[in-house]
Design an enzyme around this catalytic site. Structure first.
Site, PDB file in Angstrom:
ATOM      1  N   ASP A 282     -19.216  28.804  76.994  1.00 41.23           N
ATOM      2  CA  ASP A 282     -19.604  27.471  76.550  1.00 41.23           C
ATOM      3  C   ASP A 282     -20.876  27.623  75.703  1.00 41.23           C
ATOM      4  O   ASP A 282     -21.518  28.688  75.684  1.00 41.23           O
ATOM      5  CB  ASP A 282     -19.802  26.504  77.723  1.00 41.23           C
ATOM      6  CG  ASP A 282     -19.690  25.045  77.248  1.00 41.23           C
ATOM      7  OD1 ASP A 282     -19.669  24.815  76.022  1.00 41.23           O
ATOM      8  OD2 ASP A 282     -19.630  24.138  78.091  1.00 41.23           O
TER       9      ASP A 282
HETATM   10  C1  BGC Z   1     -19.505  21.511  75.865  1.00 40.70           C
HETATM   11  C2  BGC Z   1     -18.128  22.077  75.580  1.00 40.70           C
HETATM   12  C3  BGC Z   1     -17.856  22.024  74.104  1.00 40.70           C
HETATM   13  C4  BGC Z   1     -18.946  22.820  73.396  1.00 40.70           C
HETATM   14  C5  BGC Z   1     -18.746  22.918  71.890  1.00 40.70           C
HETATM   15  C6  BGC Z   1     -20.574  22.134  75.001  1.00 40.70           C
HETATM   16  O1  BGC Z   1     -21.760  21.425  75.077  1.00 40.70           O
HETATM   17  O2  BGC Z   1     -19.801  21.704  77.235  1.00 40.70           O
HETATM   18  O3  BGC Z   1     -17.162  21.374  76.314  1.00 40.70           O
HETATM   19  O4  BGC Z   1     -16.577  22.506  73.821  1.00 40.70           O
HETATM   20  O5  BGC Z   1     -20.180  22.202  73.645  1.00 40.70           O
HETATM   21  O6  BGC Z   1     -19.016  21.738  71.261  1.00 40.70           O
END
Ligand code: BGC
Length: 749
Positions: A282
């Site tokens: 993530d």
């Molecule tokens: C979120 C993810 C997301 C990623 C990319 C993160 O802050 O937890 O779910 O896919 O950002 O935008």
């Protein structure tokens, strides 16, 4: 007979031939990957393992140099076919090895045709609806150069304080697993190289939905029994459905952050499940192992993530700066790095990026927001709505009605009805309830007053106008709830009552004596006990997306009939959270006879524990509304619960059936739900578990026998040591929600 056998032989030959073709293709791809890797420098390998937002690279123009130097393998948050092609050209034509970029984006519930939030899609209890919705999202996103979405989010979530519950499929493991499969299929179709499909990502692996107190990013403590029985199955379902990628999470799981967690990423995902897709971290979650207190610096963070098995690092640079040193120190080896690069390149090959790196720039216009896509969005919205109350059958309204008051901050809020995680949807394309109702009834019949500017407005200065609109009308349609920004990532809430002065607005319009139909738009279940008492009818529409308005207008006027069911339990009050239907029984289960009501305790009563049970003095033990609940304009009768046998072996199956009759006046769909209880186990078992359901449409007066096959394998659980199907006695219910149903018993021997 002869024709059938010839047909079967033909089919077998074809299947055999296509298996041979795909084995050959796989072999070719493997050797192309090997060849590429043999030519790559470490820097180029780490480039493939790094994903950045163009902003982090100094904007798209500056990103070009890094791409040319082979330092970036994936970009997130770049949109538009021409912008993508522009960077892709550098990767393919100017970088040393010509490896195409993979472009990623959070396409969570639609690209520009916005579908209901995932919690709403889950409320449809219709896998086809979820699949179609995601297929639309994929086609639109792909037409703008996106190859990979970070969805579906399949974190089981039992806490509506957590803002990301909006992005989830709710509290149930089985329903989430069904939706997970459907969404993966929707995004990916049967062939990733089809220009209308994109790679999906099962996230967040794992346990993120159990953040302490519903505070986003918070600690999770989940014993292995619960992890394996409740949180992992949707991910296993996604893996079995062929999901191309997994994303590790932000949370610290039992003391080990999930982006460096060998138990979940290596042992479970790779070894036990044999998953061979790609794993991305993530956003900066590898670097965040430092503030977690699990790594002293970026080098240690890189070591932890690499050892656990994160192939691609999103938005931080722990890998790039440290892998050489880790190799030199023997903390990781080149074979591991090559394996990760292989996983990434394999996905690029599967997506057909080597053969077809560019996006046709004329495609978006033909693809985005087509009438067909809007139709699918409207159907999805309509199936996601849950009718919570309908006193005196006030709904559906008659077209003959002389006037309606349309009131409330969400009656005409094109931005908010799209819900959370909408990066590309435009509010200009949303059709609001006000627009749809005006179109349906004509201007003259609609008296509109906002009452409150937004859901959080504290001033009551708009109330007089709202009351006046109500007084002029036969019925009040009141649109309350929460703005889209109140749910989603980092948007947790400690209070779940309607924000601002919304309940007072309801009281004010109710005081006019007009019947009130309350339509709630929200990203989560709210505590609406008081509002249910005040309103005549309540329709819960989540955040319904682009076509929410027409879907609501059609339902209020009976052109469609509600068929959604709650994918979450509605608490009476925040203090009851976590409250979910499949809880354990405890040694002192609550019941009404033993419930100590706070109002009945005499003054100066002495403490005792005899006969006490597990409940709250002030909130009892039952929720406001149970999981699986949802009314219809019609009514249904269940009868003749039958089991094909009352016993089965550990490998066996039984068929459970019931006669479902539409006893009302409308053609309507009902979700027939099958729950079981395993009475005793080597570890304690939940009081109920959903194990199957069917959504059936019946004409008035029609009866259908509805059968669901229950396999012994469906009753398997992890008992701390093994996955087991244990002999013993079971209850089974088939009915309209998790609380009501016809009951029978069976045993496994
Ligand atoms: C979120 C993810 C997301 C990623 C990319 C993160 O802050 O937890 O779910 O896919 O950002 O935008």
């Amino acid at each position: 007979m002869k024709t059938i056998s010839l047909f079967l032989i033909g089919l077998l030959l074809l299947t055999g031939a296509s298996a041979a073709v795909s084995a050959e293709k796989k072999e070719q791809t493997d050797s192309r990957i090997k060849e590429l890797i043999s030519k790559m420098t470490l820097e180029e390998k780490l480039g493939q393992m790094s994903q950045f937002d163009p902003g982090q690279l100094g904007g798209p123009e500056n990103a070009k140099q890094a791409i040319k130097d082979g330092k970036v393998g994936s970009i997130l948050n770049l949109v538009g076919a021409s912008a993508v092609n522009d960077l892709q050209k550098v990767a393919v034509e100017e970088s040393r090895l010509g490896i195409p970029l993979i472009i990623a984006r959070d396409v969570i519930h639609g690209y520009q045709t916005i579908m209901p939030i995932p919690l709403g899609l889950a409320a449809s209890w219709n896998a086809e609806v979820a699949e179609d919705a995601m297929a639309v999202a994929a086609a639109e996103a792909a037409s703008e150069g996106i190859h990979w979405t970070f969805a579906p989010m399949i974190d089981v979530s039992r806490d509506p304080r957590w803002g990301r519950i909006a992005e989830s499929c709710g509290e149930d493991t089985y329903l989430t697993s069904v939706m997970a499969k459907a969404m993966v299929k929707g995004f990916q179709g049967d062939d990733l190289s089809n220009p209308k499909t994109i790679a999906a990502c099962a996230k967040h692996f794992v346990g993120y939905g159990a953040a302490e107190g519903g505070r986003d990013y918070n600690t999770t403590l989940i014993p292995e029994v619960q992890l394996r029985n409740d949180y992992l199955p949707p991910f296993k379902a996604a893996a079995d459905a062929g999901v191309a990628t997994f994303m590790s999470a932000f949370n610290d799981l039992n003391g080990v952050p999930t982006s460096g967690n060998e138990f979940t990423l290596k042992q479970i995902l790779r070894q036990e499940w044999g998953y061979n897709g790609m794993v991305v971290s993530d956003w900066a979650s590898i670097a965040e192992m430092i503030p977690h207190g699990y790594a002293a610096n970026k080098k240690e963070a890189a070591e932890r993530a690499l050892t656990a098995g994160v192939d691609m690092e999103m938005a931080s640079d722990c890998y790039v700066g440290n892998v050489q040193a880790l190799l030199d120190e023997g903390k990781i080896d080149m074979a591991t790095i090559d394996r990760y690069v292989t996983n990434i390149l394999r996905l690029k090959f599967e997506l057909g990026l080597f053969e077809r790196p560019y996006t046709d720039e004329a495609l978006a216009e033909k693809t985005i927001l087509t009438e067909k896509h809007k139709e699918i969005a409207q159907q999805a919205a309509s199936e996601s709505f849950v009718l919570l109350q309908n006193k005196n059958e006030i709904l559906p309204l008659s077209n003959e009605i002389s006037s309606v008051a349309v009131i409330g901050p969400l009656a005409d809020s094109p931005h908010d009805q799209m819900g959370t995680w909408v990066f590309d949807g435009k509010k200009e394309n949303s059709v609001t309830p006000l627009t749809a109702l005006t179109e349906k009834l004509g201007d003259a019949k609609v008296n509109f007053a906002k009452g409150l500017k937004i859901s959080r407005t504290k001033s009551t200065e708009g109330f007089a106008e709202a009351v006046e609109a109500a007084e002029k009308s036969d019925v009040v349609l009141l649109f309350l709830g929460e703005e889209s920004i109140l749910s989603g990532e980092a948007h947790s809430l400690a209070n779940l009552n309607l924000q601002g002065r919304q309940t007072e607005l309801l009281e004010a319009v109710k005081a006019t004596g007009r019947p009130v139909v309350l339509v709630i738009m929200a990203g989560r279940q709210l505590t609406i006990e008081r509002e249910l008492k005040l309103a005549d009818a309540v329709l819960y529409t989540w955040h319904p997306g682009t076509m929410g308005g027409p879907a609501i207008a059609d339902m209020l006027f009976g052109e469609t009939v509600p068929s959604g069911k709650l994918p979450v339990t509605f608490p009476k009050t925040v203090g009851q959270i976590p409250i979910y239907y499949n809880h354990k029984n405890t040694g002192r289960p609550a019941d009404y006879e033993q419930w100590t009501d706070i109002n009945k305790i005499p003054a100066e009563a002495t403490q005792h524990s005899l006969g006490n049970t597990s409940h709250y003095l002030d909130a009892g033990f039952e929720p406001l509304l149970p999981f699986g609940f949802g009314l219809s304009y019609s009514s249904f009768a269940y009868s003749n619960l039958e089991l094909s046998s009352n016993t089965m072996g550990a490998e066996g199956a039984i068929e459970v059936s019931v006669d479902l009759k539409n006893t009302g006046k409308y053609e309507a769909a009902e979700v027939v739900q099958l729950y079981i209880r395993d009475r005793f186990g080597s570890v304690t078992r939940p009081v109920k578990q959903l194990k199957g359901y069917k959504k059936i449409t019946l004409k008035p007066g029609e009866t259908q026998k509805v059968s669901i096959v229950l396999k012994a394998k469906d009753l398997e659980f992890f008992n701390g040591k093994d996955y087991v199907v244990e002999a013993g006695d079971f209850d089974v219910w088939m009915g309209t929600n998790s609380k009501e149903g016809l009951h029978a018993e069976f045993s496994i021997n």
